[in-house]
Design an enzyme around this catalytic site. Sequence first.
Site, mmCIF file in Angstrom:
data_model
loop_
_atom_site.group_PDB
_atom_site.id
_atom_site.type_symbol
_atom_site.label_atom_id
_atom_site.label_comp_id
_atom_site.label_asym_id
_atom_site.label_seq_id
_atom_site.Cartn_x
_atom_site.Cartn_y
_atom_site.Cartn_z
ATOM 1 N N MET A 266 0.837 -1.207 0.000
ATOM 2 C CA MET A 266 0.000 0.000 0.000
ATOM 3 C C MET A 266 0.867 1.250 0.000
ATOM 4 O O MET A 266 1.765 1.396 0.833
ATOM 5 C CB MET A 266 -0.917 -0.035 1.234
ATOM 6 N N HIS A 300 6.283 -0.431 -8.014
ATOM 7 C CA HIS A 300 4.883 -0.026 -8.177
ATOM 8 C C HIS A 300 4.478 0.996 -7.108
ATOM 9 O O HIS A 300 3.936 2.057 -7.412
ATOM 10 C CB HIS A 300 4.000 -1.276 -8.109
ATOM 11 N N GLU A 301 4.772 0.664 -5.868
ATOM 12 C CA GLU A 301 4.349 1.580 -4.791
ATOM 13 C C GLU A 301 5.124 2.891 -4.850
ATOM 14 O O GLU A 301 4.566 3.962 -4.607
ATOM 15 C CB GLU A 301 4.503 0.921 -3.418
ATOM 16 N N GLU A 323 -3.768 3.058 -10.491
ATOM 17 C CA GLU A 323 -3.243 1.691 -10.529
ATOM 18 C C GLU A 323 -2.665 1.301 -11.886
ATOM 19 O O GLU A 323 -1.660 0.611 -11.954
ATOM 20 C CB GLU A 323 -4.322 0.703 -10.083
HETATM 21 N N1 BES Z 1 -3.160 0.683 -3.848
HETATM 22 C C1 BES Z 1 -2.865 -0.697 -3.914
HETATM 23 C C2 BES Z 1 -3.217 -1.450 -2.662
HETATM 24 C C3 BES Z 1 -4.669 -1.769 -2.544
HETATM 25 C C4 BES Z 1 -5.225 -2.765 -3.308
HETATM 26 C C5 BES Z 1 -5.461 -1.092 -1.665
HETATM 27 C C6 BES Z 1 -6.563 -3.038 -3.183
HETATM 28 C C7 BES Z 1 -6.803 -1.355 -1.561
HETATM 29 C C8 BES Z 1 -7.355 -2.339 -2.314
HETATM 30 C C9 BES Z 1 -1.387 -0.919 -4.189
HETATM 31 O O1 BES Z 1 -0.738 0.104 -4.833
HETATM 32 C C10 BES Z 1 -1.305 -2.088 -5.099
HETATM 33 O O2 BES Z 1 -1.678 -1.944 -6.237
HETATM 34 N N2 BES Z 1 -0.859 -3.227 -4.620
HETATM 35 C C11 BES Z 1 -0.824 -4.436 -5.399
HETATM 36 C C12 BES Z 1 0.570 -4.849 -5.726
HETATM 37 C C13 BES Z 1 1.027 -4.229 -7.003
HETATM 38 C C14 BES Z 1 2.460 -4.564 -7.314
HETATM 39 C C15 BES Z 1 0.187 -4.619 -8.182
HETATM 40 C C16 BES Z 1 -1.473 -5.498 -4.545
HETATM 41 O O3 BES Z 1 -1.741 -5.231 -3.393
HETATM 42 O O4 BES Z 1 -1.729 -6.571 -5.066
HETATM 43 ZN ZN ZN Z 2 -1.111 0.238 -6.825
#
Ligand code: BES
Ligand code: ZN
Length: 857
Positions: A266, A300-301, A323
């Site tokens: 996150m 990514h983050e 995203e």
């Molecule tokens: N912002 C998301 C985390 C998130 C996901 C918060 C769903 C609330 C609901 C974070 O940036 C993210 O995309 N995380 C991915 C990993 C990424 C490398 C694709 C995840 O959590 O799978």
């Molecule tokens: Zn993300």
Amino acid sequence: MDPYRLPRHVVPTRYEIRLEPDLVTASFLGTETIAVTVNEPTTEIVLNAADLSVTQASLENDRGQRSSATIALEENLERCRLTFPASITPGSWRLTLVFNGILNDKLRGFYRSSYKDAAGVSRTLAATQFEATDARRAFPCWDEPAFKAVFASTLAIDPALTAVSNTRIVSERREGHRKVITFADTMKMSTYLVAFVVGELESTTPMSVGRTPLRVWCVPGKVKLAAFGQDVGVASLRFFEEYYGVPYPGDKLDLLAIPDFAAGAMENLGAITFRETALLVDELQATHAEQERVADVVAHENAHMWFGDLVTMSWWTGIWLNEAFATFMEMLAVDAWKPEWRRWTTFGVSRAAAFAVDGLWSTRPIEFEVRAPRDADAMFDVLTYEKGASVLRMLEQYLGPEVFRDGVRRYLRDHAYANADTSDLWAALGNAAGTPINAMMDGWILQPGFPLVAARRDGGDLVLSQQRFTYRPEPLEPFVAASGSRDQRWQVPIQVRFGTRNGDRVVRLVLDGADARVPIPAGSDHTLVNEGGHGFYRVRYADDLLDPLLRRLPDGLQPIERFNLVSDAWATVLAGLTSVTQYLELSARFTAERDRNVWASLLAALSALNRVIAPADRPGLEGFTRRLVAPAAAELGWAPRPGEDELTRQLRGDLLRALGTLGNDPAVQAEAARRYAASLTDAAAVDPNVLPALIAILAHVGDADRYEEFVRRFRAATTPQEEQRYLYALAAFQRRELLAQTLERAVSGEIRTQDAPFVVRTLLMSVYSREMAWDFVKRRWDQMDRLYPKHGLRRMCEGVIGLATPELERNVHAFFTERTINLGGKTLEQYLEQLRVAVALSEREGEALASYLRRFS
Ligand code: BES
Ligand code: ZN
């Protein structure tokens, strides 16, 4: 008026928050003073709060006016309504609230995570996860992304513990038996980006990127696993500062590994939280894929610190701006860091995952209406991430990387510390390109689905035509309502390569009507559509165009082009446009293939077939798999050669795993057992890329002793990756009594709730466990619902796609008809339609497939 949206007559500008968490009683006390601007006279302030008890609320201003409110919590709407005895005049006020809450076990809001210390004693820490709408569970707030404000946080904690938040610490003092830590003001940002972590934490020595110190934090004893994550953190932060042309917007950057974490990671500004597998890794023991995962997630983050944190979508409808962009930038950054990983080729696998959902009638446009929090959560899917990122890649290649980057820079500069919509992005990119791009991009963002581009020869011309790709002629009644229509068109940027004796000629065009003609240059001996593989469309070649391409295998096409060839061919099988035997004949031409992504596509199709065939046909599929895989596996052998690259090592592991499981090859299984035993006394005896394959193979043929052994190893694992391998191995056995144990472990608390839904998903996908897993899910649904984090059931239910027999499908329909289950958005519809696509394949092709496979048994 949408009840899920807050009125805007009062808006926050700055929050001073003080939280006092108690890890022993799993509760916290809070007070906050929010500087607000009242825009029109009112007696009411409405803000979000959930699972909190708000005990006091009062308003005051600099003129000494003060007023106390009566407090009403609207539980269903997750709001808190404050009513004042007299009208409040417009201007600046301070709203002070006193509240308390619990540190929950659902991995959302302010929650409790536990782990065992070196002595095996259970320990607790507290962490937050606010996206999409759970900041309201930690402090009352205007919990929508467009209410940006400054946050000034103070944590009063047990003096033995450490606290981390978004910014640097500005003061630390003792107050009675508490350590009181105050953090610097954040930039103006959205509530979902606020973060607190409190516990016994250890950190690496900071490394500097310009003026930004970057550290990795974890529970005690794991710092030795932090170097790789820190390295990619530093490299990607540098990359982004340069690419975006905007300095990192925070004052420090901490990456924190949290033992219980619902998502992968996150992007809290300055305090990015991760599940342990996504940050901590032992470089020497990990596979290529495990390292790539860490690199991806960290990059990514980090990318979000600008895209998402500095500039934020106005509402969850536009979450793709966050995203998809972070996913796209993740690829760019990882590709720049390790070009030898050929990250964009592997991205083909992600693009294919997006196609798999976007080919359904139950797909949705990338931008899609969101009202309730559940629907915001359902937006975090392959369409937002993988389709979104694919469409951006296609646009970047169409405009040119520099023009695209300049547009991104402009967008960030224009909307820093504020919110933006998709049209703002097109405006900035169009500006950099010197040509409007809305018309082209609207088709990709606002329409569901994607085109199938058919390619054929007509005299001296190549004729390209487009049609929406769908797996099924009709939506699935009564479960699925069609999204969009059959006759949609796109403006498709297409690159065609004509191979001629004098070298290649690439032609670019935009296919915007039903079809287009391109003259085939004289002497052309092959024609490849979607050259470079960046387009978000599938290609179907006429036979006389396909044959010359297949003759060029393996090296006369780029890896991504070979990947697309296989992946597109399989999609046409599922859609009923190609017969499955034709496809198997095609895949048999890939025995000399050496790219792991192409293999991933070939092997995934075989796994899908494994789920739709009758048990009697399994030996035939095993035989086919061995015939396909054995030559490449034999050439690679069991051990790496000196100087061999990482991708080849990973491929070796992938092929051996396929031979030993899907191929059920006894020689490979026996050799796996020998090598695994050797690795226990000498870790260097087996290449790290091969070890997980051995574990999977041994589970596949394992008995009760092996199961017990793997349970022990799961418990005693020393890296997050090792723990995962043994955990998933527990779902890969064949014996019912062992699989039943794994199911129990998924609800008993032994398997962390962050992982359990995924383990059950795996059990639903396996032909050996799917019936019992499905029974278990039906019986334990309510228990799982109480236990698992909020995305859990949605993720777990994806496994119903594996219940690909007509009987099981009927059973699935009955269950979901009887119990009105809402997985958010169109999730359930998509699962049911994917299941139908699989079962329809067996109904259509079952007999032909059986007779074809018989000769391999
Ligand atoms: N912002 C998301 C985390 C998130 C996901 C918060 C769903 C609330 C609901 C974070 O940036 C993210 O995309 N995380 C991915 C990993 C990424 C490398 C694709 C995840 O959590 O799978
Ligand atoms: Zn993300």
